[in-house]
Each structure stands twice: as C-alpha cells, then as structure tokens.
Design an enzyme around this catalytic site. Structure first.
Site, PDB file in Angstrom:
ATOM      1  N   HIS A 246      16.609  14.827  15.681  1.00  0.00           N
ATOM      2  CA  HIS A 246      15.632  13.749  15.424  1.00  0.00           C
ATOM      3  C   HIS A 246      16.784  12.750  14.900  1.00  0.00           C
ATOM      4  O   HIS A 246      16.431  11.626  14.134  1.00  0.00           O
ATOM      5  CB  HIS A 246      14.993  14.090  14.277  1.00  0.00           C
ATOM      6  CG  HIS A 246      13.825  14.824  14.866  1.00  0.00           C
ATOM      7  ND1 HIS A 246      12.453  14.424  14.958  1.00  0.00           N
ATOM      8  CD2 HIS A 246      13.692  16.038  14.893  1.00  0.00           C
ATOM      9  CE1 HIS A 246      11.697  15.418  15.526  1.00  0.00           C
ATOM     10  NE2 HIS A 246      12.245  16.473  15.248  1.00  0.00           N
TER      11      HIS A 246
ATOM     12  N   THR B   4       7.864   6.161  14.224  1.00  0.00           N
ATOM     13  CA  THR B   4       6.557   6.258  14.555  1.00  0.00           C
ATOM     14  C   THR B   4       5.580   5.371  14.232  1.00  0.00           C
ATOM     15  O   THR B   4       4.504   5.278  14.579  1.00  0.00           O
ATOM     16  CB  THR B   4       6.278   7.826  14.317  1.00  0.00           C
ATOM     17  OG1 THR B   4       6.847   8.394  13.142  1.00  0.00           O
ATOM     18  CG2 THR B   4       6.714   8.935  15.220  1.00  0.00           C
TER      19      THR B   4
ATOM     20  N   LYS C  25       2.086   3.263  15.269  1.00  0.00           N
ATOM     21  CA  LYS C  25       1.006   3.218  14.553  1.00  0.00           C
ATOM     22  C   LYS C  25       0.609   1.616  14.335  1.00  0.00           C
ATOM     23  O   LYS C  25      -0.674   1.257  14.384  1.00  0.00           O
ATOM     24  CB  LYS C  25       0.980   3.972  13.143  1.00  0.00           C
ATOM     25  CG  LYS C  25       1.118   5.399  13.261  1.00  0.00           C
ATOM     26  CD  LYS C  25       1.716   6.192  11.875  1.00  0.00           C
ATOM     27  CE  LYS C  25       2.422   7.336  12.003  1.00  0.00           C
ATOM     28  NZ  LYS C  25       3.146   7.744  11.052  1.00  0.00           N
TER      29      LYS C  25
ATOM     30  N   LYS D 124      18.128   1.151   7.957  1.00  0.00           N
ATOM     31  CA  LYS D 124      16.471   0.419   8.602  1.00  0.00           C
ATOM     32  C   LYS D 124      16.665  -0.941   7.964  1.00  0.00           C
ATOM     33  O   LYS D 124      15.775  -1.553   8.306  1.00  0.00           O
ATOM     34  CB  LYS D 124      15.562   1.277   7.741  1.00  0.00           C
ATOM     35  CG  LYS D 124      15.173   2.625   8.052  1.00  0.00           C
ATOM     36  CD  LYS D 124      14.189   3.303   7.611  1.00  0.00           C
ATOM     37  CE  LYS D 124      14.115   4.845   7.847  1.00  0.00           C
ATOM     38  NZ  LYS D 124      13.291   5.198   9.261  1.00  0.00           N
TER      39      LYS D 124
ATOM     40  N   LYS E  39       8.546   2.089   4.993  1.00  0.00           N
ATOM     41  CA  LYS E  39       9.196   3.247   5.626  1.00  0.00           C
ATOM     42  C   LYS E  39      10.451   3.558   4.515  1.00  0.00           C
ATOM     43  O   LYS E  39      10.477   2.907   3.726  1.00  0.00           O
ATOM     44  CB  LYS E  39      10.271   2.746   6.943  1.00  0.00           C
ATOM     45  CG  LYS E  39      10.884   1.459   6.971  1.00  0.00           C
ATOM     46  CD  LYS E  39      11.381   1.269   8.380  1.00  0.00           C
ATOM     47  CE  LYS E  39      10.502   0.562   9.303  1.00  0.00           C
ATOM     48  NZ  LYS E  39      10.106   1.340  10.430  1.00  0.00           N
ATOM     49  N   ARG E  40      11.163   4.749   4.436  1.00  0.00           N
ATOM     50  CA  ARG E  40      12.079   5.246   3.899  1.00  0.00           C
ATOM     51  C   ARG E  40      13.041   4.129   3.656  1.00  0.00           C
ATOM     52  O   ARG E  40      13.267   3.440   4.687  1.00  0.00           O
ATOM     53  CB  ARG E  40      12.839   6.480   4.097  1.00  0.00           C
ATOM     54  CG  ARG E  40      11.830   7.515   4.001  1.00  0.00           C
ATOM     55  CD  ARG E  40      11.555   7.934   2.480  1.00  0.00           C
ATOM     56  NE  ARG E  40      12.835   8.376   1.836  1.00  0.00           N
ATOM     57  CZ  ARG E  40      13.362   9.345   1.597  1.00  0.00           C
ATOM     58  NH1 ARG E  40      12.427  10.397   1.803  1.00  0.00           N
ATOM     59  NH2 ARG E  40      14.200   9.621   0.794  1.00  0.00           N
TER      60      ARG E  40
END
Ligand code: NBG
Length: 884
Positions: free
Chosen positions: A425, A729, A733, A624, A618-619
């Site tokens: 992952h 992911t 969504k 990110k 998100k985290r």
C-alpha cells in the site's frame, strides 16, 4: 426517502445441525497459569480430551430451535416494538420512565442484531456444510465506523425502526448518533479493509476479516489553542452490540524462550517458553445487502484473567499479582497511530505476532475439521496480507506445519506459497517495515530461524538463475546487511506469496520499477499485478447520501445499483433533463446545509451553504500537502484584501474545509494543523472578508464525519506529490457523491480521470516520472518560490497569523529542507487550477453536468469490482449463495 423493503429475503428452512452461535472452530481449553507451555502436541491432547464446548451439543433439537434458526423473524411493527422493549427492559434494565436515547439506541441495536445473528449462523453453517473455500483478509486495521444504520439498510428495515421508535417518542437520526465509531484503523488502509469485507458479504463470497480488538482505537483529536491534543478513544466504555465474545475460541500464543530440535529431524523444533498469552476471539458481523450472507471480522483480544497471581496477592504483593495481566493486556490495548510510518517498536512486533499466531491457528483448526490433508489447505483457504503488518503469518504457518504437523519443508512451503497473497500500500521509505534481527531473535526465536531458512532457499534459487551476481543477492535478500541486520518484511511477504499487488495502476507500476524490481527479474512479471482499490456503494452512497440515492434508484428503476454499480451509467441519459438536474442540485444543496449545521455544532463556525465547499480531509502528512493548500488560502486572503469591496463581491465565495489527524509524534504535521487553525482564526474574524472566504478545521475526523463531509463537497483536494499516494480512496467517494476533484496526476486520480473524462477533473502539477529530477535539482539548488508562494511566506513571517516564528520550520521545509514534496515546483500550476475551478463553478449549468456525468461513470470504483478481481485472479474463490 422511501426505504421500504423492495424484496423480502427468504431464509432457508433446512434443519440445523449445530445449535447456537455456530462456529467452525475447534475450541481450546482455558489456561490455568501463565507459566506453562502448550505445544502443538499438548494442544492436540487437550482437544482430544473433549474440553470442547461443542462436545455439549444436545442430542435432540426441537422444533422451536429449528424454527428460530431458520425462519426470519417477522418484520411487522408489533414484533419490532416488542423486541426493542424486551431489550430495554430485560437486557438493559430500563423502564419507559427511565430511559434516554442512548438506551433506545442499545435496545434497537440489540433487536437488529438478533435478526443479523440468524443469518450469520446460517451463513457459517452453510459454508461449512458445502466446504466453501474462504478468503481470510488479515489486517491490523479495520476502520469500521458505525454499524447500526448500515445494518438497518442491509436488512431493509430502516423505515420500520424509524416508525417504531417514532411511536415511542424517539427520532431514528438521533438514535443513530448515539453509536460510537469503531475506529480500529488510521486511515485509507483500514477503511479499505472494512469496505472489502462489506463487498465480500454483499457479493456472496465466503470471506472473513481477521484483526485485533484494540481497547483504545484511533485517538480522539481535540484542538486546543489551535494545536492537536490526543485523548484516548475509550470506545468500549459502553456495551458494544456489534461484537460477540467467543471465550470458547481462544489460542495460546508464545513469546521468547528457546528451541529444542526434534531428534533426527532437519526442520522440526520444539519451542519452549513460559511466556504464553491467550488470544480470545470477538466476532463482528458484517451484514450483506440483498443477501443472506453475513461476513465476519474476527478480532483478537488478550485474555488476562488467568494471569492473576493469587500467591503474590496473598503475600501482599498487589502490583506483582496483576503484573502478568498488565503485560498481556497491553498487547491489544492500543492501535498504533501510524499512517505511512513505521513505528519499529518492540510492543508492535509482539502485537503483530499475537495477531498472526491466533489467526493462523484458527484457520488451520477450521480446516482440520474437514478431515482433509493439509496439502489441500490452499483449496479451502486464501489469505490476503493487508500490507506487511500481518507478514509473520507466513513463518507462523510454516511453524505450525513443520513443528506441530510434522510436514517436510517442501510440503509446508508449497502450502504457504499457494495460500498467501500480499498487497503493498505504499512506497514511502519511512513506511517500510523492518525489524532488527536481534529483536526478532529474542522475541520470536523460532520464526527468526524459519525466516533464515526461507531466505537461504530463496537466495539459493536466485544464485542458480543468476550465478555469481552477488550484488543482486545483497539487494534481494530478506535480511538487510545493516548494523544491526534487519528483516525486510515486504521482501518476506513477497517471497512467501503467489501474487503481489499494488492498489492503483500507477502504484503497481511503480512498485515493479522500484522496491520489487529485482523480484520481477527473478520471479517473473506475472506475479506482480494491479488491483485498483474501490469503495462500498452501501456506505459511501446509499448510507451517506439518501437524497442522491433516491434519485439514482428512480433512474435505474430499482435498487439493484447498490450491489451492481454498473447500473448508475443510466444517469447519463438524464444529464439534459431539467427536472432531474434541479433535483440533483437540490440534493447537493441539502447535503451542504447538513454539513454547515454539523460544522456549526462541532466548531461554532457559521458558514453559508451557498459558498463553494472546498474540502481536504485525510491524514495530515507532508506528502499529502495540506501545507500547500493552506499556503494557497493565505495567498487568496491576500488577494481578497487587495480588492475593493465591489471587486470582492464578484468573487466566488468559498469555504475551505480541513480535517484529519496527525500521528502523535509527527511534529511537522502537527504544526501544519496549528497553522491552519491560526489562519482560520484571522480570516474568519475579518469582517471585510465575511462569507467570501472562510476556513474551517473540523476536529476529530472519523468515518462518521466523512459521511457528512463527502456528500457535501463541490471540490475536494487530492494533491499529493506525484508518485507518493498509492491510490487514495476518498477521491473515489467524493466523485461518487457528485463532487469534483482538484488533484495531482497521482494514485487513483489518474484512473478516475480516465473513467469520467478529463473535462470532469482539474489536474495540475508535475508528473511522477519528473519528480526524481526535480528532487535532485532541489538538493543542490535553492528553491525559487513564485510570487504567490512568497507572498504567503511573507504574511506568515509578518505575524499576520500570530507569532510567525513558530511556523518558520514549515517555511524552511520548502526553502531549506530540499522541498522534498515539491511545493515550490507545483505551486504556480496549483494556483492556476484553483482559478480554473472558480471559472467553472461560476457556470453552474456546466458544473451540474460535470457532477452528473462523473457519478454516472464511477462504476469501476465500487469495491465489489475490486473484490471480484481479487476473487478471480488471486484467491480463486467462487460466490456461494447461502440458501439452505
Ligand atoms: C494507504 C495509501 C493510500 C491507499 C490506502 C489503501 C497505507 C500504508 N497506505 O493511498 O497511502 O489508498 O493505503 O490502499 O496506509
């Protein structure tokens, strides 16, 4: 919305063979003291001695039993009301005069679970009877969220419960809100595991998740003075209707000790140790929608009762008396709050082993009940390793087969490699699990020996194919020759598996070119495949977006799209239908208002639901790039401040929403949260700016918060440096819920763009193959921020958002730290992309078209599709329709 059942699912009427909660396992006798060794042989003896609770099976099963087990409990209001009242009074000791919505939730949940239980028993019994091949999804994380509403939807009983609860003065929505999230995961990896077991259940695959039952799940995030503060998540403080303790399913797990070779054997050892803990199962049902199939997540918890030392207690040594209990319990106390990092702590290694050992013992025990030879295990069991965390399952199965079952090495290895498959992952180097050899040797001496042997035979095969290539041997060895030596868990997982996959096309390509490059050469390309992630349409559309779901149901003609997302293609036929478009926009608007209310209640910030909602949740992690987002917000603020009121009034009003947790020890990420909150405080208080720009940080991001956020976004940001986000992911969504992506050419963004069309997505930034060159350049040259980025730096340094000095390290990460995540490189195109978004948003007609077309083309990203691909290409399992 009408949620009345479209179909009633008939339950079977066949005779039960085993009463009660059915489980295929052979239970193990309970321990009597910590100081004991239960070897495989001793275990067998225990089993043979008939300590099994299943040996108490009654000889006669009467009609009542059969009827209860095999005909569905009536769905009428009176029966539902009775069962809720029964649980209120008999299970929770409440009276109508003495109950609140928390009690009403528990009673309703227990009443729903009664129904689920019937199907669950039937499922396990049926799968056993037909000897179905099962898939076991081993994951140290399951980010489940809430179960009650999901179960109501799966059983198509939402309307009925809503009415019954209404009759006694409660509102279903409030009751749903009483449930605490099961947050046994950090982020995408754990949520993916939850979506996958949901899909297995809905698609009739016999699938089980295996994990750990953490007493404290993902920490609760409080924001104090702008900073993240972590508090424990005591999610088990009140009764949990969604778990079934299984004291009869308990396995001993050994640590430390020493090995004794079995005479005359090459690979068979006795592992002697007096440190043995007991892992006890807790089962969590996973209801399938539109099917009788109910999946199971089996979570292990360390059992401590038997570890109480009465002798020490009697001698007055109270701390000593409970010392053993404390040492055991800590193993399953906490979820490690890492996301894309490797903690490398000894406790974590022991946690991983407890999980793997209990799981493999359980799988082997279940298989052995069939009476088939172990060589056939791969015909009845497929085990998927969710990242490297469960990799010890490989040497553990070897240990069971060699030491307990006396198989030869070759027999055992053949079984192992036909059973396991591995999903990678991430390629972030800081997330690669490695364990120091001395640590592994001390805690798991038998496994260290097995790993050495696996490595030896593997390297021999490499040497045979590529004689004399010592550098290749060094690179590919499971043991890294560092000081101290390290066990490379990703390599062990790869060697022990028959398939290795990445989670999006770009990621699967990257792993073949990077970490598994040598393995592709040695083991062939076929072993390395792609399985693009997916998300459950049950939770991420039908559950969280009732109004849009109702529209889809209308267009499709029925609810079959919930289990077959290819049907949403039909939305395209309605893209020009004015009435449909109006209702589509109204659904989005309602979701935005719902989020605005949620934000008001959680943060006290009032926002306008008419503004563009720009969401990044998100985290919090440097890759990110929430930092890049907040820099751009600062720049926007600056631009707005330069404008006249008339100019400002023409701007698109925007609410920028952040949420996410930073790992407790990740200082930089925590400073980013502080910066976001400091910027929010200043901008939100600026009367001149008003509703034109608002910034919100929603504390304590969770699955439930995501269910509010995702249906309400206009734009969501997925802006990782190209090549760093394996898939993502939440991007799926958001688009499934009619939002548009602003993103980099990374992870699953790329495939989403391919499916929905590039007009429907705003891409920017450098490409993955360019990153290496940029990073190389920036190692030796000072980054040159463009004017916009420089303006953001200046404003921070001028103390516009409080003491600028505390944020200097963030600026330095760009200017002096080599700008590893390429903020300075991507910033200009990021700002341009924002402009493009704004222009597009002004044209609401086109925006709605984009939104409808995107949703219509999202079928690929259903987790049902992913699971079907795994089933066919990796697990070799068939759906089994549970009937009689
Ligand atoms: C995460 C990736 C995400 C991906 C999820 C699920 C880890 C180690 N990896 O991009 O960062 O979507 O896994 O595959 O948490």
């Amino acid at each position: 919305m009408d949620r009345s059942p479209s179909t009633t699912i008939p339950l079977n009427t066949a005779k039960a063979t085993t009463p009660g909660m059915h489980d295929a396992n052979v239970p193990v006798a309970q321990p009597t003291s910590l100081k004991r060794v239960v070897s495989g042989a001793a275990l067998k003896e225990l089993l043979a001695s008939g300590t099994s609770t299943q040996s108490k099976t009654p000889s006669k099963i009467d009609n009542v039993f059969q009827n209860y087990s095999h005909s569905e409990i009536s769905r009428d209001a009176a029966t539902i009301k009775n069962s809720v009242v029964m649980h209120l009074t008999a299970t929770f000791l409440r009276t109508p005069a003495n109950m609140d919505s928390g009690d009403a939730y528990l009673a309703s949940a227990f009443s729903v679970r009664d129904r689920l239980l019937q199907r669950w028993n039937m499922t396990n019994e049926y799968h056993d009877r037909v000897n179905a091949k099962r898939v076991y999804y081993m994951s140290l994380e399951f980010l489940i969220g809430r179960t009650f509403d999901n179960a109501l939807l799966a059983l198509e009983l939402r309307n009925e419960y809503s009415k019954v609860l209404g009759d006694v003065g409660f509102c279903l929505e409030d009751i749903i809100d009483e449930e605490r999230d099961a947050a046994l995961g950090n982020g995408g990896l754990g949520r993916l595991a939850a979506c996958y077991v949901d899909s297995m259940a809905c698609s009739d695959y016999p699938g089980w998740g295996y994990g750990l039952r953490y007493k404290y799940g993902m920490f609760q995030q409080q924001i104090i003075n702008g900073y993240q503060v972590e508090a424990p998540d005591c999610w088990l403080d009140s009764p949990n209707p969604w778990e079934f303790p299984r004291p009869d399913v308990t396995y001993p797990v050994k640590f430390y000790g020493h090995l004794v070779r079995v005479p005359d054997s090459k690979h068979r050892f006795t592992w002697e140790s007096n440190v043995v803990y007991d892992a006890m199962a807790f089962d969590v049902p996973v209801p399938g929608y539109g099917t009788n199939n109910v999946g199971n997540i089996r979570l292990w918890s360390c059992k401590t009762n038997s570890l109480f030392d009465l002798n020490k207690f009697n001698a007055g040594d109270y701390a000593g008396a409970t010392g053993g209990q404390v040492a055991a319990q800590i193993l399953t106390d906490v979820l490690y709050p890492n996301d894309n990092t490797n903690e490398g702590k000894e406790l974590r290694l022991r946690q991983e082993y407890l999980f793997c050992s209990a799981t493999l013992q359980d799988i082997v025990a279940r298989f052995k009940k069939t009476g088939k030879p172990l060589s056939e295990l791969p015909d009845l069991a497929a085990i998927q390793l969710n990242d490297t965390h469960p990799t010890l399952g490989i040497p553990e199965l070897m240990r069971i087969l060699l030491d307990d079952e006396a198989l030869t090495w070759d027999e055992a290895w053949s079984i192992v490699t036909r059973t396991f498959a591995f999903t990678n992952h991430t390629i972030l180097p800081e997330a690669m699990e490695k364990w120091p050899v001395p640590m592994m040797d001390k805690i798991l001496p038998r496994h260290m020996g097995i790993i050495y042997d696996i490595n030896l035979y593997f390297l021999q095969s490499v040497e045979e194919k590529f004689p004399g290539d010592r550098d290749l041997l060094r690179r590919i060895s499971i043991i890294e020759e560092s000081n101290p030596q390290q066990v490379r868990m990703a390599f062990l997982a790869c060697v022990g598996s028959h398939k290795v996959n990445g989670v999006a096309a770009i990621h699967s390509d990257i792993i073949k070119q990077s970490i598994f490059n040598d393995f592709v050469t040695v083991q062939g390309e076929d072993k390395f495949i792609n399985k693009t992630n997916g998300v459950s349409p049950r939770r991420w559309m039908n559950g969280c977006n009732p109004d849009m779901s109702a529209l889809i149901t209308e267009v499709v003609g029925d609810r079959t799209w919930i289990n077959d997302l290819t049907k949403i293609k039909k939305l395209e036929d309605h893209v020009a239908d004015d009435d449909f478009r109006t209702r589509w926009s109204a659904a989005k608007q309602k979701n935005k208002q719902r989020l605005a209310d949620y934000i008001l209640s959680t943060t006290g910030i009032k926002i306008s639901a008419d503004a563009l909602f720009d969401v990044q949740v998100k985290r919090i992690h440097e890759y990110k790039r929430q930092l890049m987002n907040i820099f751009s917000v600062i720049y926007r603020y600056h631009c707005l401040k330069q404008m006249t009121p008339t100019e400002r009034a023409k701007e698109v009003s925007r609410v920028v929403i952040f949420a996410g947790k930073a790992a407790a020890g990740y200082w930089v990420a925590k400073q980013v949260i502080k910066l976001i909150n400091s910027v929010a405080e200043v901008i939100n208080a600026d009367a001149e700016i008003g509703d034109v720009l608002k910034v919100v940080f929603i504390p304590d991001y969770s699955v439930t918060a995501a269910e509010y956020l995702i249906p309400a976004s206009d734009i969501s940001q997925h802006i990782s440096t190209a090549g760093t986000e394996a898939s993502g992911t939440s991007n799926m969504k958001f688009v499934l819920n009619g939002g548009i992506i602003l993103g980099t050419v990374d992870g699953a963004n790329i495939e989403i763009g391919e499916e929905i069309g590039e007009e429907q997505i705003f891409f920017f930034g450098c490409l993955a193959h360019e990153v290496g060159d940029f990073r190389h350049y920036l190692r030796f040259h000072q980054p040159k921020p463009d004017e916009a980025l420089q303006t953001a730096f200046d404003l921070i340094q001028n103390n516009t958002f409080g003491d600028g000095a505390i944020f200097q390290p963030l600026i330095d990460s760009v200017l002096r730290g080599g700008d590893v995540y390429l903020l300075s490189v991507d910033f200009p195109s990021y700002i341009q992309a924002h402009k493009a978004v704004e222009d597009a948003y002004r044209n609401q007609e086109e925006w709605v078209t984009k939104s409808i077309l995107s949703v219509a083309r999202m079928a690929k990203f259903s987790s049902d599709r992913s699971i079907q691909e795994y089933a066919e290409e990796v697990w070799n399992i068939e759906p089994v329709r549970v009937t009689n």
